[in-house]
Each structure stands twice: as C-alpha cells, then as structure tokens.
Write a protein that holds these residues in place. Structure first.
Motif, PDB file in Angstrom:
ATOM      1  N   ALA A 148      -3.212  -2.551   6.465  1.00 26.11           N
ATOM      2  CA  ALA A 148      -2.473  -2.899   7.675  1.00 26.11           C
ATOM      3  C   ALA A 148      -2.712  -1.811   8.706  1.00 26.11           C
ATOM      4  O   ALA A 148      -2.711  -0.620   8.373  1.00 26.11           O
ATOM      5  N   VAL A 149      -2.928  -2.210   9.959  1.00 29.34           N
ATOM      6  CA  VAL A 149      -3.217  -1.234  11.004  1.00 29.34           C
ATOM      7  C   VAL A 149      -2.367  -1.503  12.240  1.00 29.34           C
ATOM      8  O   VAL A 149      -1.925  -2.623  12.476  1.00 29.34           O
ATOM      9  N   SER A 150      -2.151  -0.451  13.014  1.00 35.42           N
ATOM     10  CA  SER A 150      -1.402  -0.593  14.258  1.00 35.42           C
ATOM     11  C   SER A 150      -1.766   0.537  15.195  1.00 35.42           C
ATOM     12  O   SER A 150      -2.036   1.660  14.766  1.00 35.42           O
ATOM     13  N   CYS A 151      -1.780   0.225  16.493  1.00 33.49           N
ATOM     14  CA  CYS A 151      -1.966   1.242  17.523  1.00 33.49           C
ATOM     15  C   CYS A 151      -0.674   2.039  17.710  1.00 33.49           C
ATOM     16  O   CYS A 151      -0.690   3.163  18.181  1.00 33.49           O
ATOM     17  N   ASN A 152       0.456   1.415  17.337  1.00 29.53           N
ATOM     18  CA  ASN A 152       1.757   2.065  17.438  1.00 29.53           C
ATOM     19  C   ASN A 152       2.013   2.940  16.220  1.00 29.53           C
ATOM     20  O   ASN A 152       1.319   2.857  15.212  1.00 29.53           O
ATOM     21  N   ARG A 153       3.048   3.771  16.302  1.00 30.23           N
ATOM     22  CA  ARG A 153       3.492   4.526  15.151  1.00 30.23           C
ATOM     23  C   ARG A 153       4.603   3.729  14.467  1.00 30.23           C
ATOM     24  O   ARG A 153       5.207   2.867  15.061  1.00 30.23           O
ATOM     25  N   GLY A 154       4.845   4.010  13.207  1.00 32.67           N
ATOM     26  CA  GLY A 154       5.908   3.318  12.503  1.00 32.67           C
ATOM     27  C   GLY A 154       5.473   2.069  11.775  1.00 32.67           C
ATOM     28  O   GLY A 154       6.297   1.238  11.401  1.00 32.67           O
TER      29      GLY A 154
END
Length: 267
Positions: A148-154
């Motif tokens: 799973a990846v995200s540009c955001n933190r958390g």
C-alpha cells in the motif's frame, strides 16, 4: 494488453502496489475535514487579530483546489486562492520560517492537518473498499506480493483502521519522501522505496492508483502495468477506451478493482 482494453489481466505480475487514498479506502472526506479544521482555526485567528471577516474553508469549492496535490501543494493552492496576505503567509518553504513572527509555515500547517486526520481515523474510522480487499486476497493466495502506498503520511494508520493490515507485505507513505514537495516526485520516491522493500522490480509489478501524479510517477519508473482507478466512471456508461482521457501514463482505467482479472481466473 491494449491500452484501455476492457479486460485488464494481471498475468505475469509479481507484485501489486495499490494507493491507500481512493483504492484501499475512501479517505477523501477525512482529509477534506482535516484541512477544513486546520484552515478554519487559522483563518478565524487571523480575522480576530486583524479585524477582518472570517470566511471559512468551503468543503465543496476550496477542497477541489487541493485535490490530487501533495500536502505542501494543497496548502499553497488554497492560500493562493485567498485575498490579501494569506498567500504570503502560507507560502513559506517547507520546514522554514521565523518561529517568532506569528506566521504559519507550510510544514506546521501540514503537521496540524495530519493530527486532525489521525484524530478522525480514531473517532470516525474508515471502511475498506471491498473490491480491493477481494483482489488483494486473490493475488496473495497466488503468491503475488502486495503493498500500500500514499503520498500522505499516516498510511499505516489508515490501512489498520480499514482492517486491511493483513493484506499487505509493506505499507510505504510520505515519510519516504521527506523534503520533496510536488506530488509526482513524492510518489516517485514512495514507489521506488516500495519496490526496494518488496524486492520486486517495477518492470515486474502492477500499480493500481487513484491520482494522476501517482500514475505519472509509476509510468516514469517503468511499472509493468499502470492501472488508474476512476470511481466517477462507474455506471455512467463511459466506454473503457474513453476512460484514459486525462490519465496520462495509465495503461488502462477501471471504475472498480473487480474489473481486473487475476492469474488463473477466467475473464
């Protein structure tokens, strides 16, 4: 596979990378609410201190300016849309600024927004998107690595709140892109780190993404298959070949992860 074909097969893929926001769960309302809480507090303070009129953050209009951007870009986009000194106030470089002048830097806005987002995760929660969970379970049963990846933190907290922690071999988010500003460069760093953690090269991996900067970054890194998820095209009669419009770098666009065919499953 032809670009935009109705059948999107994952045959030969060794790893699947999915975007947290929009593919794992519909986190948009939580992010929007966190930005509203952040900016409403600050706008109210500024109006009170400078004698101006408090004009609150509008979830429909203002958040549209920020959608698909990295947190620093999002904060700057909103600031630039407001009159007067707000633009200068919020355009200090990330991590810089005079701590004693009463102004806010992008970094501090971002930190506050993240705290409010995590507060909402704990109190409101978020639900997994069932088609994504089903796809990941099928892929893992066939030995395909998942992340799973995200540009955001958390992102880890989001995956946990959605009850999907057991479906991923790795969760990589914006902490892997510290110091980078634009969404595309942040996604490129996150995706490269993800490939390294999984031990699977991008050319052997598929990416299922819901934001245009993430799609462009995955294409630039040479992912074997880049699939954009466009929920807005679900049920509106948009032909699969037409969905690619506006998704530069995507090999295909789907309205639902269930449109993807896993190895060994008939199309």
């Amino acid at each position: 596979m032809a670009r935009g074909s109705a059948l999107v097969t994952l045959e030969g893929v060794s790893a699947m990378v999915v975007e947290v926001d929009g593919v794992v769960a519909d986190t948009g309302p939580l992010h929007a609410a966190a930005w509203k809480r952040t900016f409403d507090e600050l706008l109210r303070e500024r109006a009170r201190g400078r004698g101006g009129r408090f004009r609150p953050f509008d979830l429909r209009h203002d958040y549209r300016l920020m959608y698909g951007k990295s947190p620093p870009e999002a904060a700057r986009a909103f600031a630039a849309s407001r009159d007067g000194g707000l633009a200068a106030w919020a355009l200090s470089p990330v991590g810089e600024g005079d701590e004693g002048n009463g102004d806010e830097t992008v970094a501090r806005l971002w930190d506050r927004k993240d705290r409010y987002y995590l507060d909402s995760l704990r109190t409101v929660g978020t639900a997994a998107w069932a088609p994504t969970a089903a796809l990941l379970a099928a892929l893992r049963a066939q030995g395909v690595a998942t992340a799973a990846v995200s540009c955001n933190r958390g992102a880890a907290a989001t995956v946990q709140a959605a009850g999907m922690a057991g479906l991923f071999d790795a969760v990589v988010d914006g902490w892997a892109a510290e110091g980078l500003v634009t969404a595309e460069e942040r996604y490129a760093a996150v995706l490269a780190e993800t490939a390294a953690r999984l031990g699977v090269a991008p050319r052997s991996s598929a990416a299922l993404l819901s934001s245009t900067p993430a799609v462009r970054a995955a294409h630039r890194l040479g992912f074997r298959l880049v699939v954009a998820v466009d929920r807005d095209s679900a049920g509106n009669g948009t032909p699969s070949s037409d969905r690619l419009t506006g998704w530069s770098g995507a090999d295909a666009v789907v309205a639902d992860p269930g449109e993807l065919t896993t190895p060994g499953r008939p199309g």
